[in-house]
Design a protein around this motif. Structure first.
Motif, short mmCIF file in Angstrom:
data_model
loop_
_atom_site.label_atom_id
_atom_site.label_comp_id
_atom_site.label_asym_id
_atom_site.label_seq_id
_atom_site.Cartn_x
_atom_site.Cartn_y
_atom_site.Cartn_z
N ARG A 71 0.81 -1.21 0.00
CA ARG A 71 0.00 0.00 0.00
C ARG A 71 0.85 1.27 0.00
N ILE A 72 1.99 1.26 0.74
CA ILE A 72 2.80 2.49 0.80
C ILE A 72 3.36 2.85 -0.59
N PRO A 73 3.99 1.88 -1.31
CA PRO A 73 4.43 2.23 -2.67
C PRO A 73 3.29 2.69 -3.57
N THR A 74 2.10 2.11 -3.38
CA THR A 74 0.97 2.55 -4.20
C THR A 74 0.63 4.01 -3.91
N TYR A 75 0.60 4.36 -2.62
CA TYR A 75 0.33 5.76 -2.27
C TYR A 75 1.35 6.66 -2.93
N THR A 76 2.63 6.26 -2.79
CA THR A 76 3.71 7.11 -3.31
C THR A 76 3.55 7.35 -4.80
N LEU A 77 3.26 6.27 -5.54
CA LEU A 77 3.14 6.43 -6.99
C LEU A 77 1.92 7.25 -7.35
N ARG A 117 -2.53 11.18 5.43
CA ARG A 117 -3.99 11.20 5.27
C ARG A 117 -4.47 10.01 4.46
N LEU A 118 -3.66 9.58 3.48
CA LEU A 118 -4.06 8.42 2.69
C LEU A 118 -4.09 7.19 3.57
N GLU A 119 -3.04 7.06 4.40
CA GLU A 119 -2.92 5.88 5.26
C GLU A 119 -4.00 5.88 6.35
N MET A 120 -4.26 7.05 6.94
CA MET A 120 -5.16 7.08 8.08
C MET A 120 -6.61 7.24 7.69
N PHE A 121 -6.88 7.84 6.52
CA PHE A 121 -8.26 8.16 6.21
C PHE A 121 -8.74 7.54 4.90
#
Lengths: 204, 316
Positions: A71-77, A117-121
């Motif tokens: 999920r973290i790499p997805t957010y970053t991209l 915010r992506l991770e928490m919400f």
């Protein structure tokens, strides 16, 4: 899990209770680096607002397809894609302001506030809720940048939006780049002081 | 494992540098033995064989320009030739930009119709300048105001400051090296410059993930103490600023390596300095509203002012 707040509460939460700059103390780099004028603060604030809203909505839309481990790499991209969009747009339509902001627009990609915010919400909530949350956080950042820019421009060069209003320069020091740390530190202390005296009065 | 890797890297690096140093005298073929910058506005040329003093002393025989701007000729005001004819000093009206290479074309010197040679600083010195510049003069934290979230978050204790700085340096060196390869051999040839941000940040997250996985298996003890910092690296603006700088300055590999080492070392230095002060500030009587982050910002402001003192520092 759905949030129990309505859209207005989500927006004000980002501006007041969880203001990214003054309360969460995240994404401080542009607040120190380029907030020498209101216009600079406003432009970068709008860029962050754009990236935050669109990334939140995108992640919220595709949240069911993202494997938790990546999920973290997805957010970053996702963020990187939207940053590229705003970067190219600003470079094409506002070249003067873009030149002043320099590398800071591209650096939005590493802003902790957006990933947080992506991770928490956004990865848990519905699309409209994520939209309002993103809007609130983006506006909170924008307000913070404009307030710092206002203080620095008014006290540093005696002007607002480039128009001379004071006629003299009370604290020329404030527009120097290294003064950014002092301005942000003093403002944080000032807000803490107001909050503390407010709380004390509430108790009495 | 990690220490051995770094040792290997260091050995390899020094071999490359010494090869460069050994190769450099081979440049000045022809009648010119060596060239160097003298004072601000001087170029000193040494000849292999003595030249005729009167001819070599005529200023209009020389055409000098910067390698990057061949159209702008720099006027030579005066040429002083040593009596034995082995050494000439070219003087210019204005100070020279000694960071860029200068091309000198001389007509009729030493019996040759025309000879051309370049004057530049020693490459090793230039590389060291890139390193020192990224480390002190343009320190990413105190003069470029980048990486502040992580900077304030991990500078409370010296131990965490050291851990974060070391992990950050390793990740940034590896990630930027990969970014350089991808930028030079994929993005530039195929005109994909607009993908810079996506590619650079993607490579950084990849590096972080890889270091995380490898370290977890290879050295669990080290992972326990350094693992927490790995996640923070990706939230640090410096990791994206370094490859972007590398791309916009068109650095070659050694310059890129120096830039990334300087960026990592500069971050480590800034963290260590800051944590030393913050450990003491905790014991001091700070006004209540300024406790914690506000006073840390003010301390950082003082560091930033101190680092302004490095501007204009030139070692080579």
């Amino acid at each position: 899990m759905a949030t129990d707040k309505n859209s207005l509460q989500l927006v004000t939460n980002g501006i007041l209770q969880e203001n990214p700059i003054f309360k969460l103390a995240l994404s401080m780099c542009p607040a120190v680096g380029i907030s020498t004028t209101v216009v600079n603060g406003l432009m970068l604030g709008i860029a962050v607002l754009f990236v935050q809203v669109f990334s939140s909505v995108t992640i919220s839309l595709i949240k069911d397809f993202i494997h938790p481990r990546i999920r973290i790499p997805t957010y970053t991209l996702t963020i990187a894609t939207w940053v590229t969009v705003i970067d190219l747009t600003l470079a094409a339509y506002f070249p003067a302001a873009y030149a002043q902001m320099g590398i800071f627009v591209k650096i939005i990609v590493a802003f902790a506030i957006i990933t947080m915010r992506l991770e928490m919400f956004a990865c848990k909530e519905s699309v409209p809720a994520s939209f309002w949350d993103g809007l609130g956080m983006g506006l909170g950042f924008l307000v913070g940048m404009v307030v710092i820019g206002f203080v620095r421009e008014l006290l540093g060069s005696g002007a607002i939006f480039g128009y001379d209003v004071l006629g003299f320069k009370p604290l020329l020091f404030f527009i120097l780049p290294s003064a950014g740390f002092f301005v942000v530190g003093l403002m944080m202390g000032f807000f803490n002081w107001i909050e503390a005296s407010y709380a004390k009065r509430g108790k009495k | 494992m990690m220490i051995k890797n770094r040792l290997n890297l260091a050995v390899w690096f020094w071999a490359a540098i010494s090869a460069l140093v050994l190769c450099s005298p081979a440049w000045g073929a022809g009648i010119v033995a060596s060239t160097s910058f003298g004072e601000d506005n001087e170029i000193i040329v040494e000849f292999r064989t003595p030249v005729e003093v009167a001819i070599a002393g005529e200023a209009q025989r020389y055409r000098v320009f910067e390698e990057t701007d061949p159209d702008i000729l720099l006027p030579v005001t005066e040429v002083e030739v040593a009596d034995d004819g082995t050494r000439a000093t070219l003087r210019f009206a204005d100070p020279l930009n000694t960071t860029s290479a200068h091309v000198v074309n001389a007509q009729g010197i030493g019996g040759l119709e025309s000879t051309t040679f370049t004057v530049s600083k020693s490459y090793l010195g230039y590389l060291l300048t890139v390193l020192i510049s990224a480390l002190l003069i343009k320190n990413f934290v105190f003069t470029k105001y980048l990486g502040l979230c992580v900077f304030f978050g991990t500078s409370k204790r010296k131990e965490t400051a050291k851990g974060m700085g070391v992990v950050f340096t390793i990740v940034v060196v590896v990630a930027v090296s990969m970014s350089w390869v991808l930028y030079q051999y994929v993005l530039k040839p195929f005109h994909l410059d607009y993908l810079q941000i996506v590619v650079f940040i993607g490579l950084t997250s990849l590096t972080v993930q890889a270091v995380d996985t490898v370290l977890r298996k290879v050295n669990p003890v080290l992972f326990k103490s350094f693992g927490v910092f790995l996640v923070l690296v990706i939230a640090n603006c410096v990791v994206i600023a370094v490859p972007l700088l590398m791309a916009s300055n068109e650095y070659n590999y050694f310059e890129t390596l120096m830039l990334s080492l300087g960026a990592g070392g500069g971050f480590l230095l800034a963290l260590y300095l800051m944590s030393s002060v913050r450990e003491r500030v905790e014991l001091a009587r700070v006004p209540e509203p300024f406790k914690g982050l506000p006073i840390a910002f003010i301390v950082a402001g003082q560091f930033a002012m101190a680092f302004l003192g490095f501007s204009g520092l030139q070692l080579f």
